[in-house]
Structures are given as C-alpha cells and as structure tokens.
Write an enzyme that holds these catalytic residues in place. Sequence first.
Site, PDB file in Angstrom:
ATOM      1  N   SER A  45       0.872  -1.169   0.000  1.00 20.34           N
ATOM      2  CA  SER A  45       0.000   0.000   0.000  1.00 20.34           C
ATOM      3  C   SER A  45       0.909   1.218   0.000  1.00 20.34           C
ATOM      4  O   SER A  45       1.807   1.327   0.847  1.00 20.34           O
ATOM      5  CB  SER A  45      -0.908  -0.022   1.233  1.00 20.34           C
ATOM      6  N   GLU A  46       0.693   2.130  -0.945  1.00 20.32           N
ATOM      7  CA  GLU A  46       1.701   3.171  -1.168  1.00 20.32           C
ATOM      8  C   GLU A  46       1.804   4.174  -0.025  1.00 20.32           C
ATOM      9  O   GLU A  46       2.745   4.941   0.038  1.00 20.32           O
ATOM     10  CB  GLU A  46       1.477   3.884  -2.510  1.00 20.32           C
ATOM     11  N   ASN A  47       0.848   4.155   0.892  1.00 22.96           N
ATOM     12  CA  ASN A  47       0.977   5.018   2.068  1.00 22.96           C
ATOM     13  C   ASN A  47       1.955   4.460   3.096  1.00 22.96           C
ATOM     14  O   ASN A  47       2.098   5.037   4.175  1.00 22.96           O
ATOM     15  CB  ASN A  47      -0.392   5.293   2.705  1.00 22.96           C
TER      16      ASN A  47
END
Lengths: 215, 234
Positions: A45-47
């Site tokens: 998840s890019e966060n």
Amino acid sequence: MEKRERIVRRIARELHDGDYVNLGIGMPTLVANYVPPGIDITLHSENGMLGVGPYPLESEIDPDLVNAGKEIVTELPGTSYFSSADSFAMVRGGHIDITVLGALEVDEEGNLANWMVPGKMMKGMGGAMDLVAGAKRVIVAMEHTTKESGHKILKKCALPLTGTKVVHMIVTELAVIEVTPKGLVLREIAGDTTLDAVQKSTGATLHVEGDVGKF
Amino acid sequence: MNKVITSAADGIALIPDGATIMCGGFGLCGLPENLIRALHARGTRNLTVISNNPGVDDFGVGMLVRAKQVSHFIGSYVGENKEFERQAIAGEIKYTLVPQGTFAERIRAGGAGIGGFFTPTGYGTIVAEGKETRVIDGRHYVLEAPLRADFAFVKAYKGDTKGNLIYRKTARNFNPVMATAATVTIAEVEEIVEAGQLDPDAIVTPGVYVTHVFKGAYFEKRIERRTVRQLQAV
C-alpha cells in the site's frame, strides 16, 4: 457472474507465488479476494505498508492502520511499515512485481489515461503516475466500453495521460489483451462472447496469434 | 537541550501570515491534528500548505481551508473535500498537483540537500511539461526540484525530550520526510518520554530534525472509511 467479479477473478490468475502486488483503489482492490490457493502474495500500500490484511472486525479497528484508499485494514504476520518516501522508492525502483489499476482509456502503445477528465476539476493523480512508471508489470482492470458503449481501448488516448508505454495487459469482462511492440494481441475472450463482438467493442485493431483462449 | 514545549499553541505562536507549512498525514491518518487546530484557532492566513491531501471539510487541513486560511495548496490528491473543490472552482484557492512519489521525493531532496533529481514518473504527461528531460540507460526521466517549507507539522507516536521520534503503523506516511525539510519542525506526539527511554535502534526521526516536541492534548484520529468485516461462522 457480475462484470467486475469476472475481471478481478481473471486478474488474480496472473499472480505468482511470492509477488509483491499493489492494487489500485476500487475494483482492483477486489483482486485480493480471489488469489488462487497455494499462491502467497504480499500486498503493498503506497501510504507505507507491505503486508496488508483484510478489513478488521469491529473489535480490531485501528485508526492508525489504513490502506491507500483510506480504508481501515489489518496487518498480516511479516508486515512492515515505512515512510511515503521509502514506499515510492520501492515503486520507482522496480521492486513491486505487479500493479493493477483502473483506466478511462488505454491505447495500442500501452499509453494509459486514468486521472483527469477535461471539463471536470482536476482532483489529482495520487500515486498512479509513480506506480505505472515503476512497477514491473502494469495490468489494467476495467469494463470494456463506457456506459454509453463508447470505446475505451483506442488507437491513441485522447485524455491526458497517466503514463506513456506503461501498460502490459488489459483485462475486461470481454477479453484479456496483451500490449506488445506490434500492438494489441487478443489472448482470451469471455465464454459468452465472440471475436467479432470483442473487436467491434474495441477502438484499435486486436491481433490474433494462434488460439484465443476462453475465460 | 530539552525540546519539549507545553502546547500546540506555543508551537505555532511565531508562525506569520504567508508562511509555507508542510503537514504530515495521509488522508486523515497520522495527522498533526493538534497543531492544525491551534493554527485554525489563531487564524493565521495566506498560508501555503504542502500536504498529500487537504483533509475533509471539517477535519485536518480542511479546517484551515474552510476558514480561508490557505491561499495555495500543494499535494497529490484533493478529491475528498467539497469545500476545497468549491474554492478551487471559484478561483479562491490555488492548488498544485504533484504525483505522490515525486511529492515525497521532492521533500526528501529538500531535506537532504539534493538540488533536484530525475524520475521516470510523469514522463510524456502534462506533469513533465516545461521540465528538462533526459534519457539515462535508455529510460526517459523528468527533472524535479526539491521542496522545502518554513515550518513542518509532524505527528509521531512517541517522542523523547531530545526530539527523537517513533511512529505507529501507517500513521508514519509523510511525517518522517517532512520532518527533515523545514526550517522549524514541530512534532506532536501521544507520549513524551525521557531521553534514553526509546530504543536508539528503533528511532525513525533523529532529534536533529526536530525543533520542538509536545504531547498532543487530544487525538480524535477520525476514520475516513470505516470498512469492517463480520465474524464468519467457523
């Protein structure tokens, strides 16, 4: 079977054991529900997370744990957390095996438009431009045509691009299409359609090499 | 030197109108919500805010937007805030969109003394318009500039009296990188401990980057999308 389910079930079969996978917001997220038995993938998840698990039970809710769609999620054993800068270093550096995203338009060169509709306010590209530029394999998950039956798979995208020559595969409810240097190659069609119908729904030439499978 | 201050109000007291502020957080997760509330209460105006998202209408950076305190917003996605959309369409707020990875790396470069970098992100798109491009080992890249701010608002899980910080889960997000890229970095934490109480090997943001640290009075930690599953019968 519902269109979206058919699409994400087929994409799930593209996953390999050990893959690190980033699933876009919306329909692509559903791919996680259909990972074949015996295939162990890690969701990015890019966060700032590797190891995304399912949505929590009411009793497990943790506001410090969200995915890139801002949904609360859980962590699986072996999860790691890192900053957004590290997360996108991972993406651009080619460490993510597959990313699955939606699209407004894709063309025969593998150009992708999925973030901006002219005449509407620009809401932003989020991480999409980085993901398509950096992931080893980019799979588009989308319905084959617009609600008005307009073409979305085109000779050339008309909308502002998210990335140039980035898409490897397009999966719709009608077809599985590979983007190759010589154009779009039709690999499979849905069991309830025909080659002719798929071509009519497509705004670019679909090349056929050998047998076209069914899915 | 002890970097602990008593409140968010102390932290933001010297921020002038027209300042550029980086604000950590992804959506509503990991937001320096105490600092935002204090800045909202003080009414500081004409701000440039650098944050991934402008929050929602009544929480996060959205509080500052709604009170017309923000004149320019720089981030990667602005889709969850109706009032922001209204101001943008009316021309009342200027906004600049940056791909999220380029956004993070520009801030990293700003904090790390790097004068710019070539990224493949956005090549051939409107993001690359007017920017230098280069082919390196057969791949196309776009030159991007560093990003810095006057102040950085950072949310961490725990901090010590020397300003060392650790984070919790995905509430880390942009906070560590923003902590490096401002003239003054103010960190709000859920717990302050004495120097020596945090495992030195576990520290994510070393205190050298942190000007002030304080214990947040109240963390609402609002949830943006409350996605839950039901317990399934075994």
